[in-house]
Design a protein around this motif. Structure first.
Motif, PDB file in Angstrom:
ATOM      1  N   ASN A  28       3.115  22.495  -9.211  1.00 15.16           N
ATOM      2  CA  ASN A  28       4.299  21.856  -9.779  1.00 15.16           C
ATOM      3  C   ASN A  28       4.229  20.335  -9.813  1.00 15.16           C
ATOM      4  O   ASN A  28       5.179  19.683 -10.203  1.00 15.16           O
ATOM      5  N   LYS A  29       3.099  19.766  -9.405  1.00 15.05           N
ATOM      6  CA  LYS A  29       2.963  18.308  -9.408  1.00 15.05           C
ATOM      7  C   LYS A  29       1.530  17.947  -9.772  1.00 15.05           C
ATOM      8  O   LYS A  29       0.602  18.703  -9.526  1.00 15.05           O
ATOM      9  N   ASP A  30       1.378  16.754 -10.339  1.00 18.91           N
ATOM     10  CA  ASP A  30       0.043  16.217 -10.556  1.00 18.91           C
ATOM     11  C   ASP A  30      -0.510  15.737  -9.220  1.00 18.91           C
ATOM     12  O   ASP A  30       0.225  15.196  -8.393  1.00 18.91           O
ATOM     13  N   ALA A  31      -1.788  15.916  -9.033  1.00 20.63           N
ATOM     14  CA  ALA A  31      -2.428  15.530  -7.775  1.00 20.63           C
ATOM     15  C   ALA A  31      -2.836  14.056  -7.828  1.00 20.63           C
ATOM     16  O   ALA A  31      -4.009  13.708  -7.737  1.00 20.63           O
ATOM     17  N   THR A  32      -1.830  13.197  -7.964  1.00 19.64           N
ATOM     18  CA  THR A  32      -2.100  11.764  -7.954  1.00 19.64           C
ATOM     19  C   THR A  32      -2.591  11.372  -6.567  1.00 19.64           C
ATOM     20  O   THR A  32      -2.476  12.135  -5.605  1.00 19.64           O
ATOM     21  N   GLU A  33      -3.119  10.187  -6.464  1.00 24.43           N
ATOM     22  CA  GLU A  33      -3.634   9.732  -5.174  1.00 24.43           C
ATOM     23  C   GLU A  33      -2.548   9.742  -4.105  1.00 24.43           C
ATOM     24  O   GLU A  33      -2.779  10.177  -2.974  1.00 24.43           O
ATOM     25  N   SER A  34      -1.339   9.307  -4.443  1.00 25.57           N
ATOM     26  CA  SER A  34      -0.257   9.280  -3.445  1.00 25.57           C
ATOM     27  C   SER A  34       0.171  10.694  -3.054  1.00 25.57           C
ATOM     28  O   SER A  34       0.471  10.942  -1.883  1.00 25.57           O
ATOM     29  N   VAL A  35       0.196  11.616  -4.003  1.00 24.74           N
ATOM     30  CA  VAL A  35       0.540  13.007  -3.688  1.00 24.74           C
ATOM     31  C   VAL A  35      -0.541  13.612  -2.797  1.00 24.74           C
ATOM     32  O   VAL A  35      -0.242  14.295  -1.809  1.00 24.74           O
ATOM     33  N   GLN A  36      -1.806  13.341  -3.107  1.00 21.17           N
ATOM     34  CA  GLN A  36      -2.891  13.859  -2.276  1.00 21.17           C
ATOM     35  C   GLN A  36      -2.769  13.361  -0.845  1.00 21.17           C
ATOM     36  O   GLN A  36      -2.924  14.132   0.105  1.00 21.17           O
ATOM     37  N   GLU A  37      -2.478  12.086  -0.687  1.00 19.40           N
ATOM     38  CA  GLU A  37      -2.335  11.517   0.656  1.00 19.40           C
ATOM     39  C   GLU A  37      -1.156  12.142   1.397  1.00 19.40           C
ATOM     40  O   GLU A  37      -1.238  12.392   2.600  1.00 19.40           O
TER      41      GLU A  37
END
Length: 70
Positions: A28-37
């Motif tokens: 449900n979300k893009d795996a942006t760098e901030s989301v990954q962290e």
């Protein structure tokens, strides 16, 4: 993780006690760098709370459209 609105599939491969590979595939979300962290932070917090060795884990965070891991 669902409390923070992350919905995912998880892949797990255990090769030995100190080689555990985990991949969260976010749906449900893009795996942006901030989301990954953020996801990694949540994961390792749970690892620590359960007195597990964080060095045993190799964690990746991706999306549904990611290609195969190499």
């Amino acid at each position: 993780m669902e409390e923070k609105n992350y919905f995912f599939h998880m892949l797990l491969a255990v090769y030995s006690n100190d080689d555990i590979r985990v991949k969260y595939i976010l749906v449900n979300k893009d795996a942006t760098e901030s989301v990954q962290e953020d996801v990694k932070s949540i994961f390792y917090e749970v690892v620590e709370k359960n007195n597990l060795d964080s060095n045993s884990f190799n964690l990746k965070v991706g999306e549904n459209n990611d290609g195969p891991d190499r």
